[in-house]
Design an enzyme around this catalytic site. Structure first.
Site, PDB file in Angstrom:
ATOM      1  N   THR A 193     -71.230 -48.508  39.579  1.00  0.00           N
ATOM      2  CA  THR A 193     -69.290 -48.897  39.323  1.00  0.00           C
ATOM      3  C   THR A 193     -69.529 -47.714  38.032  1.00  0.00           C
ATOM      4  O   THR A 193     -69.933 -47.311  37.191  1.00  0.00           O
ATOM      5  CB  THR A 193     -69.573 -50.274  38.461  1.00  0.00           C
ATOM      6  OG1 THR A 193     -69.308 -50.951  39.165  1.00  0.00           O
ATOM      7  CG2 THR A 193     -68.203 -49.739  37.860  1.00  0.00           C
ATOM      8  N   GLY A 223     -65.009 -59.184  41.420  1.00  0.00           N
ATOM      9  CA  GLY A 223     -65.766 -59.353  40.316  1.00  0.00           C
ATOM     10  C   GLY A 223     -65.087 -58.944  39.122  1.00  0.00           C
ATOM     11  O   GLY A 223     -64.060 -59.709  38.366  1.00  0.00           O
ATOM     12  N   ASP A 224     -66.233 -58.648  38.138  1.00  0.00           N
ATOM     13  CA  ASP A 224     -65.504 -58.500  37.029  1.00  0.00           C
ATOM     14  C   ASP A 224     -64.614 -57.256  36.451  1.00  0.00           C
ATOM     15  O   ASP A 224     -64.021 -57.043  35.352  1.00  0.00           O
ATOM     16  CB  ASP A 224     -66.698 -57.930  35.229  1.00  0.00           C
ATOM     17  CG  ASP A 224     -67.665 -57.123  36.031  1.00  0.00           C
ATOM     18  OD1 ASP A 224     -68.398 -56.958  36.949  1.00  0.00           O
ATOM     19  OD2 ASP A 224     -67.959 -56.164  34.745  1.00  0.00           O
ATOM     20  N   GLY A 244     -72.549 -54.004  35.754  1.00  0.00           N
ATOM     21  CA  GLY A 244     -73.365 -55.080  35.282  1.00  0.00           C
ATOM     22  C   GLY A 244     -73.269 -55.841  37.049  1.00  0.00           C
ATOM     23  O   GLY A 244     -72.345 -56.177  37.432  1.00  0.00           O
ATOM     24  N   GLU A 245     -73.958 -57.228  36.561  1.00  0.00           N
ATOM     25  CA  GLU A 245     -73.590 -58.739  37.169  1.00  0.00           C
ATOM     26  C   GLU A 245     -72.251 -59.371  36.911  1.00  0.00           C
ATOM     27  O   GLU A 245     -72.580 -59.706  35.668  1.00  0.00           O
ATOM     28  CB  GLU A 245     -74.861 -59.719  36.811  1.00  0.00           C
ATOM     29  CG  GLU A 245     -76.263 -58.796  37.590  1.00  0.00           C
ATOM     30  CD  GLU A 245     -77.391 -60.380  37.716  1.00  0.00           C
ATOM     31  OE1 GLU A 245     -78.357 -60.165  37.002  1.00  0.00           O
ATOM     32  OE2 GLU A 245     -76.661 -61.481  36.875  1.00  0.00           O
TER      33      GLU A 245
HETATM   34  N1  ASP Z   1     -69.660 -55.053  38.013  1.00  0.00           N
HETATM   35  C1  ASP Z   1     -69.563 -54.831  38.866  1.00  0.00           C
HETATM   36  C2  ASP Z   1     -69.497 -56.013  39.715  1.00  0.00           C
HETATM   37  O1  ASP Z   1     -70.376 -57.086  39.339  1.00  0.00           O
HETATM   38  C3  ASP Z   1     -71.101 -54.050  39.637  1.00  0.00           C
HETATM   39  C4  ASP Z   1     -71.502 -53.006  38.662  1.00  0.00           C
HETATM   40  O2  ASP Z   1     -71.163 -52.878  37.386  1.00  0.00           O
HETATM   41  O3  ASP Z   1     -72.375 -51.969  39.025  1.00  0.00           O
HETATM   42  O4  ASP Z   1     -68.799 -56.329  40.806  1.00  0.00           O
END
Ligand code: ASP
Length: 323
Positions: A193, A223-224, A244-245
């Site tokens: 991202t 996602g976030d 991230g996650e």
């Molecule tokens: N946060 C992003 C998601 O979960 C992925 C990432 O940051 O690479 O969609």
């Protein structure tokens, strides 16, 4: 007049076997984007314009996971999402489930500026894009051979690719590691991202984040990154973009927490970032970049690395991947 500052990221969690030339490519792109933002800031562009400009550039380059080069869904398609926030009046715009919009961040900006809403998704967002006349392309444009290969690996292992979970001790430039994650070899490049945060010389903070989400995600998964308060947040005191996650970032309302801790615990920017990374992620792996209205810049992550670049008005500039 205050002092401007800018930070960009190309995602948290880095394959420790990422070939040196790919590390170099990533650093070059981050440097290019920082310079783009710096010259706009020197020409007195506003924070909100600069975050959009920089994220557009990252979306257009296929290297990271946003726009062209987005991670693929389980069906091999692309569903992109993005959000942008202007801290001056806490205005925001977000989009999800985009399949044809070349620059999702600019559509998020239009949602903020030209719609009565804060967040549009899927067919409604695509309709709005057409109505606003933004550039659209076929879904295939976004799909790169690298990502087709990654999706194949993810499917073979029946997993969503999380490279945030690679242990710290295995990271570092050129480190050889036979490491596998969920049975997957880690010598493949996992796309990440992108985000940008800026405080301009008038002390206005802004933040923007854009992504294809997670490789092999379910279609419809959000996602976030497009969620204000989770992946992106800006207010009078700071601007924050996370990576991230996503599921862990959502649970921790990570971006808003940085602002809350500054406001209520009266912590400095880096202290606030460290506190939030340490206490709000539980088992999750993530990272973030932040700026404050005082012209400070900070970043933090609890995984093995984060593609990032920071610069401030006094001439400081740094581009880094590992700790
Ligand atoms: N946060 C992003 C998601 O979960 C992925 C990432 O940051 O690479 O969609």
């Amino acid at each position: 007049m205050g002092r401007w500052a800018i930070a960009v990221h190309g995602g948290a969690g880095v394959d420790p076997n990422l070939p040196l030339h790919r590390q170099e490519e990533a650093k070059q792109l981050l440097t290019h984007c920082l310079n783009l933002g710096i010259s706009a800031l020197r020409s007195n562009a506003s924070a909100i314009d600069v975050v959009e400009l920089v994220v557009r550039e990252l979306e257009t380059d296929p290297l990271f996971n946003s726009g062209r080069g987005s991670a693929l869904t389980e069906k091999g398609t692309v569903e992109m999402e993005a959000s942008i926030m202007d801290g001056t009046k806490r205005r925001c715009g977000a989009v999800s489930g985009l399949t044809t919009v070349k620059n999702p961040i600019s559509l998020a900006r239009l949602v903020m500026d030209k719609s009565p809403h804060s967040y549009l998704a899927f067919s409604g967002a695509e309709d709005f894009a057409k109505q606003q006349g933004v550039e659209v392309v076929e879904n295939e444009y976004f799909i790169t051979p690298d990502n087709v290969g990654m999706l194949k690996l993810a499917k073979e292992a029946n997993t969503i690719l999380f490279d945030y979970r690679i242990p710290n001790e295995t990271c570092g430039a050129g480190v050889e590691s036979p490491l596998k994650m969920n049975g997957l070899p880690l010598s493949v490049y996992a796309p990440e991202t992108v985000g940008c945060v800026v405080v301009d010389s008038e002390g206005r903070c802004a933040a923007a984040t854009s992504t294809g989400g997670l490789m092999n995600k379910m279609t419809g998964r959000i996602g976030d990154s497009p969620l204000i308060g989770a992946g992106t947040y800006a207010c009078e005191v700071c601007g924050v973009s996370c990576t991230g996650e996503g599921e862990a970032i959502i649970r921790g309302t990570l971006a808003r927490e940085v602002a809350a801790v500054i406001e209520y615990k009266v912590l400095g920017l880096q202290e606030a970032v460290d506190f939030v990374i340490k206490t709000r992620l539980d088992e999750g792996m993530a990272g973030l970049i932040a700026v404050s209205n005082k012209g400070e810049v900070a970043c933090g992550f609890n995984c093995n690395g984060m593609f990032r670049g920071t610069a401030t008005e006094d001439g400081f500039m740094e581009v880094a991947i590992w700790e």
